[in-house]
Design a protein around this motif. Sequence first.
Motif, PDB file in Angstrom:
ATOM      1  N   SER A 148       0.818  -1.215   0.000  1.00 22.76           N
ATOM      2  CA  SER A 148       0.000   0.000   0.000  1.00 22.76           C
ATOM      3  C   SER A 148       0.855   1.268   0.000  1.00 22.76           C
ATOM      4  O   SER A 148       0.383   2.342  -0.375  1.00 22.76           O
ATOM      5  CB  SER A 148      -0.940  -0.005   1.209  1.00 22.76           C
ATOM      6  OG  SER A 148      -0.201  -0.128   2.415  1.00 22.76           O
ATOM      7  N   THR A 149       2.122   1.143   0.412  1.00 16.50           N
ATOM      8  CA  THR A 149       3.026   2.309   0.400  1.00 16.50           C
ATOM      9  C   THR A 149       3.690   2.483  -0.959  1.00 16.50           C
ATOM     10  O   THR A 149       4.456   3.413  -1.163  1.00 16.50           O
ATOM     11  CB  THR A 149       4.123   2.152   1.467  1.00 16.50           C
ATOM     12  OG1 THR A 149       4.893   0.974   1.181  1.00 16.50           O
ATOM     13  CG2 THR A 149       3.527   2.046   2.856  1.00 16.50           C
ATOM     14  N   GLY A 150       3.429   1.562  -1.870  1.00 18.73           N
ATOM     15  CA  GLY A 150       4.042   1.624  -3.191  1.00 18.73           C
ATOM     16  C   GLY A 150       5.108   0.578  -3.407  1.00 18.73           C
ATOM     17  O   GLY A 150       5.415   0.223  -4.536  1.00 18.73           O
ATOM     18  N   VAL A 151       5.673   0.075  -2.320  1.00 19.84           N
ATOM     19  CA  VAL A 151       6.708  -0.966  -2.414  1.00 19.84           C
ATOM     20  C   VAL A 151       6.315  -2.135  -1.518  1.00 19.84           C
ATOM     21  O   VAL A 151       6.181  -1.966  -0.310  1.00 19.84           O
ATOM     22  CB  VAL A 151       8.088  -0.425  -1.970  1.00 19.84           C
ATOM     23  CG1 VAL A 151       9.130  -1.537  -2.069  1.00 19.84           C
ATOM     24  CG2 VAL A 151       8.499   0.770  -2.823  1.00 19.84           C
ATOM     25  N   PRO A 152       6.095  -3.322  -2.079  1.00 25.29           N
ATOM     26  CA  PRO A 152       5.742  -4.478  -1.240  1.00 25.29           C
ATOM     27  C   PRO A 152       6.894  -4.868  -0.314  1.00 25.29           C
ATOM     28  O   PRO A 152       8.061  -4.763  -0.690  1.00 25.29           O
ATOM     29  CB  PRO A 152       5.467  -5.588  -2.263  1.00 25.29           C
ATOM     30  CG  PRO A 152       6.192  -5.165  -3.498  1.00 25.29           C
ATOM     31  CD  PRO A 152       6.176  -3.666  -3.513  1.00 25.29           C
ATOM     32  N   LYS A 153       6.546  -5.289   0.907  1.00 27.21           N
ATOM     33  CA  LYS A 153       7.559  -5.660   1.902  1.00 27.21           C
ATOM     34  C   LYS A 153       7.429  -7.145   2.209  1.00 27.21           C
ATOM     35  O   LYS A 153       6.340  -7.641   2.477  1.00 27.21           O
ATOM     36  CB  LYS A 153       7.389  -4.821   3.174  1.00 27.21           C
ATOM     37  CG  LYS A 153       7.586  -3.331   2.946  1.00 27.21           C
ATOM     38  CD  LYS A 153       7.259  -2.529   4.206  1.00 27.21           C
ATOM     39  CE  LYS A 153       7.471  -1.041   3.960  1.00 27.21           C
ATOM     40  NZ  LYS A 153       6.567  -0.519   2.890  1.00 27.21           N
ATOM     41  N   GLY A 154       8.553  -7.855   2.183  1.00 32.24           N
ATOM     42  CA  GLY A 154       8.534  -9.286   2.447  1.00 32.24           C
ATOM     43  C   GLY A 154       8.582  -9.593   3.938  1.00 32.24           C
ATOM     44  O   GLY A 154       9.367  -9.010   4.675  1.00 32.24           O
ATOM     45  N   VAL A 155       7.717 -10.506   4.383  1.00 31.55           N
ATOM     46  CA  VAL A 155       7.677 -10.941   5.775  1.00 31.55           C
ATOM     47  C   VAL A 155       8.108 -12.408   5.833  1.00 31.55           C
ATOM     48  O   VAL A 155       7.513 -13.265   5.173  1.00 31.55           O
ATOM     49  CB  VAL A 155       6.266 -10.791   6.375  1.00 31.55           C
ATOM     50  CG1 VAL A 155       6.246 -11.280   7.818  1.00 31.55           C
ATOM     51  CG2 VAL A 155       5.811  -9.330   6.292  1.00 31.55           C
ATOM     52  N   THR A 156       9.153 -12.681   6.606  1.00 31.24           N
ATOM     53  CA  THR A 156       9.706 -14.033   6.700  1.00 31.24           C
ATOM     54  C   THR A 156       9.113 -14.787   7.877  1.00 31.24           C
ATOM     55  O   THR A 156       8.986 -14.229   8.969  1.00 31.24           O
ATOM     56  CB  THR A 156      11.234 -13.974   6.865  1.00 31.24           C
ATOM     57  OG1 THR A 156      11.798 -13.198   5.811  1.00 31.24           O
ATOM     58  CG2 THR A 156      11.847 -15.367   6.846  1.00 31.24           C
TER      59      THR A 156
END
Length: 236
Positions: free
Chosen positions: A154-162
């Motif tokens: 939603s911020t423009g850059v997807p974030k990976g969660v491990t």
Amino acid sequence: MNNSIANLLKATCSKYKDKIAYKDSKSGVTFGDICTKSGSIATTLIKKGYYEKPILVVSERSTITPIAHIGIARSGNFYVPMDPSNPMFRMKQIINIIEANILLVDKNSFGIIESLDFQGEVYILEEYDEKLVSTIEDKMVSSMPLYVIFTSGSTGVPKGVTTSHESLMCYIDDVTDVLQLTDKDILANQSPMDYIAAVRDIFIPLKTGATTCIIPNNEFAIPDKLLNSLNNNKIT
């Protein structure tokens, strides 16, 4: 003690080898099938020297998708799922962030790979060397990463969660306990396979011997089709 998804699969497969674990609108696979087919994926990755590495997966809503995830886990690596229906720019963002050297793809999605500009290896499964896979599984510990799932961005850059094997297994233990799920249950999967909610549908069968039915996307848009599907598949 089950210290990895690999051991969880072995324990369940020994009890429910011929029972359907996953099914979609075209076919079903047994727990025995999962052991063999995921072993093929694991064998290929191990022979190529991958260990504790991110492995990209581009695949549709079908039984091959959870099998691919499990095969990657059995190889001592962790999976990064991408739904081929996602926007191309989002998938390219994930590829750039994760910097993986290898990508697994199902046959129906192979046509989009060239457009992703992926620079690493791309392949589909082959042989199964049970002894080779076992040597890796014996080294696995519960703190090893199991998957990286990316947020909606939603911020423009997807974030990976491990997430680790241990974290996932603790979660599945609690879910199956609270919902009192057993080998008699049949689950309906609605969530995209690259979304966090889908981990329940993938891994609850490995814990309980239950079956997960992967419902086609178009049925969720038409209530009477969905109701018929839930009834025909005897969803509990």
